[in-house]
Enzyme design. Structure first.
Site, mmCIF file in Angstrom:
data_model
loop_
_atom_site.group_PDB
_atom_site.id
_atom_site.type_symbol
_atom_site.label_atom_id
_atom_site.label_comp_id
_atom_site.label_asym_id
_atom_site.label_seq_id
_atom_site.Cartn_x
_atom_site.Cartn_y
_atom_site.Cartn_z
ATOM 1 N N LYS A 81 -11.613 0.756 -2.353
ATOM 2 C CA LYS A 81 -10.598 1.487 -3.125
ATOM 3 C C LYS A 81 -11.052 1.618 -4.576
ATOM 4 O O LYS A 81 -11.930 2.430 -4.839
ATOM 5 C CB LYS A 81 -9.253 0.828 -2.903
ATOM 6 C CG LYS A 81 -8.778 1.248 -1.507
ATOM 7 C CD LYS A 81 -7.749 0.444 -0.858
ATOM 8 C CE LYS A 81 -7.547 1.016 0.552
ATOM 9 N NZ LYS A 81 -6.862 0.120 1.442
ATOM 10 N N HIS A 98 -5.182 -3.032 -3.016
ATOM 11 C CA HIS A 98 -4.754 -2.079 -4.044
ATOM 12 C C HIS A 98 -4.584 -2.713 -5.416
ATOM 13 O O HIS A 98 -4.166 -2.049 -6.359
ATOM 14 C CB HIS A 98 -3.452 -1.395 -3.633
ATOM 15 C CG HIS A 98 -3.618 -0.557 -2.418
ATOM 16 N ND1 HIS A 98 -4.189 0.697 -2.453
ATOM 17 C CD2 HIS A 98 -3.348 -0.810 -1.122
ATOM 18 C CE1 HIS A 98 -4.241 1.183 -1.227
ATOM 19 N NE2 HIS A 98 -3.735 0.286 -0.395
ATOM 20 N N SER A 150 0.796 -1.224 0.000
ATOM 21 C CA SER A 150 0.000 0.000 0.000
ATOM 22 C C SER A 150 0.831 1.278 0.000
ATOM 23 O O SER A 150 0.390 2.294 -0.517
ATOM 24 C CB SER A 150 -0.966 0.002 1.178
ATOM 25 O OG SER A 150 -0.294 -0.261 2.388
HETATM 26 C C1 PLP Z 1 -6.853 -0.073 2.846
HETATM 27 C C2 PLP Z 1 -6.294 -1.399 3.130
HETATM 28 C C3 PLP Z 1 -6.950 -2.301 3.967
HETATM 29 C C4 PLP Z 1 -8.172 -1.918 4.762
HETATM 30 O O1 PLP Z 1 -9.277 -1.798 3.963
HETATM 31 P P1 PLP Z 1 -10.466 -0.839 4.429
HETATM 32 O O2 PLP Z 1 -11.599 -1.282 3.586
HETATM 33 O O3 PLP Z 1 -10.032 0.538 4.183
HETATM 34 O O4 PLP Z 1 -10.684 -1.116 5.872
HETATM 35 C C5 PLP Z 1 -6.422 -3.565 4.105
HETATM 36 N N1 PLP Z 1 -5.285 -3.921 3.485
HETATM 37 C C6 PLP Z 1 -4.605 -3.068 2.689
HETATM 38 C C7 PLP Z 1 -3.363 -3.523 2.014
HETATM 39 C C8 PLP Z 1 -5.088 -1.783 2.498
HETATM 40 O O5 PLP Z 1 -4.410 -0.917 1.749
#
Ligand code: PLP
Length: 389
Positions: free
Chosen positions: A237, A206, A178
């Site tokens: 995302k 991602h 991330s």
């Molecule tokens: C954003 C993210 C999460 C968490 O997801 P949310 O839906 O925002 O709680 C988990 N793992 C990774 C790698 C992320 O970037």
């Protein structure tokens, strides 16, 4: 009693690690209002612009009209609408697995799946740069946790060599990291997992909507469907909604419905959230040009920064890390950009390791060439001003 709070806050400020919230007054689009001012946004995870795609918004509105705003219960009691089950089946089809389960956030998905799969007698092996939700899931599981150096398969193999003293072993990795934007070597991870009878789980937060021909993530990207890799991801995302999911075999999903506490003890997601995620998956399928546009934008911005002389890490995702090192300098660069109307927050410890503070730039399919050129000009001015170029 409260004295330690002001002391802790003072220390955070002194070390340039204090964080405050920005106020955003508009959708997560390239041009939006932040802290009362119009800015170009280069740090959203709304990679394909689906959070404000007309079809996705219409689906959310229609869902509120038909089903209301809240689900009124947890999935195992009174909150399991047709919608939830439809979305799970849709995700399974998308990911090429037998079934899928939705959680309220990606964070909760990681907590739920890791703590359900392993316990005190087990071993979890986790990449050094894995997301905080994986770290927390590992802690919650009470399993023994070992960390391998980032994407270092020799280090992983070394740790796996004493796997035999444990009942079960889980290897867990981000698909796309991330804060670094690079990809986990899934084929090698899969081979090592096979060799040592370990379970392999990938967090495609991602990668979903970004990697693979259909945007199904790293498993599709590497052609590893049908290998039994547990695919976790988020709807929050590229899919522009909210929620997390785990896709895998029917047995896995059945087990998680019974054992994942973050699934069991929380109210089911609201109808508009589910309906918009479903619509986003349809848009992803029907408008493949969005994924291509995102890729083209990333290439353009990456090359632009490199040509200016910035230190940028190579990327195959929508994330471009511009390395600064010192957290004070990273903050100054972010501030200078904001003064010119370009919004890219500085990422500092503890989110990234000490000495690797950076600007985490992300592109969206909806950025135009003009947006990108404007931002590159601002980066050049700010970089010069701060002696980074
Ligand atoms: C954003 C993210 C999460 C968490 O997801 P949310 O839906 O925002 O709680 C988990 N793992 C990774 C790698 C992320 O970037």
């Amino acid at each position: 009693m409260i004295d330690f709070l002001s002391e802790e806050l003072r220390l955070m400020k002194e070390h340039h690690l204090y964080r405050s919230l920005y106020l955003i007054d508009g959708p997560s689009e390239p041009k939006t209002i932040i802290n009362g001012r119009e800015m170009l946004l280069f740090s959203s995870n709304n990679y394909l612009g689906l959070a404000s795609h007309p079809r996705v918004k219409a689906a959310a509105i229609a869902a509120v009209k038909r089903w209301g705003t809240g689900s009124g219960g947890s999935r195992l009691t009174t909150g399991n609408f047709n919608l939830h089950r439809q979305l799970e089946k849709r995700i399974a089809r998308f990911k090429g697995t037998e079934d899928a389960i939705i959680f309220n956030t990606g964070y909760m998905a990681n907590l739920g799946v890791i703590s359900a799969l392993v316990g005190r007698e087990d071993l979890v092996i986790s990449d050094q740069l894995n997301h905080a939700s994986i770290v927390d899931g590992c802690r919650l599981s009470r399993a023994t946790v070992r960390i391998y150096r980032h994407n270092d398969m020799l280090d992983l193999a070394r740790i796996l060599s004493d796997r035999t003293s444990f009942r079960r072993c889980l290897i867990v990795t981000d698909g796309v990291f991330s804060m670094d934007g690079d990809i986990a070597p899934l084929p090698q991870l899969f081979e090592l997992a096979q060799e040592h009878q370990a379970i392999l789980m990938v967090d495609d937060a991602h990668a979903t909507g970004v990697l693979g021909d259909r945007g199904a993530g790293t498993v599709e990207y590497f052609g590893l469907e049908k290998r039994g890799i547990i695919q976790m991801g988020t709807l929050s995302k590229a899919l522009g909604s909210e929620g997390g999911y785990v896709a895998g075999t029917s047995n896995l999903i059945d087990f998680l419905r019974n054992r994942a506490r973050s699934f069991i003890y929380s109210t089911a997601l609201s109808p508009p959230v589910i309906a918009s995620a479903m619509a986003a998956l349809e848009v992803l399928e029907n408008e493949p040009h969005l994924k291509e546009q995102l890729k083209a934008n990333v290439r353009l911005f990456y090359q632009g920064l490199k040509d200016l002389g910035f230190e940028v890490l190579p990327t195959q995702s929508a994330i471009i890390p511009l390395m600064v090192g010192d957290s004070c300098k990273a903050l100054a660069l972010s501030t200078a950009l904001a003064e010119m109307g370009v919004f890219v927050p500085a990422i500092r410890p503890p989110t990234v390791p000490e000495g690797t503070s950076r600007l985490r730039i992300t592109l969206m399919a909806t950025h135009t060439r003009d947006h990108i050129q404007f931002a590159l000009d601002a980066f050049q001015k700010a970089g010069k001003k701060l002696g980074l170029l």
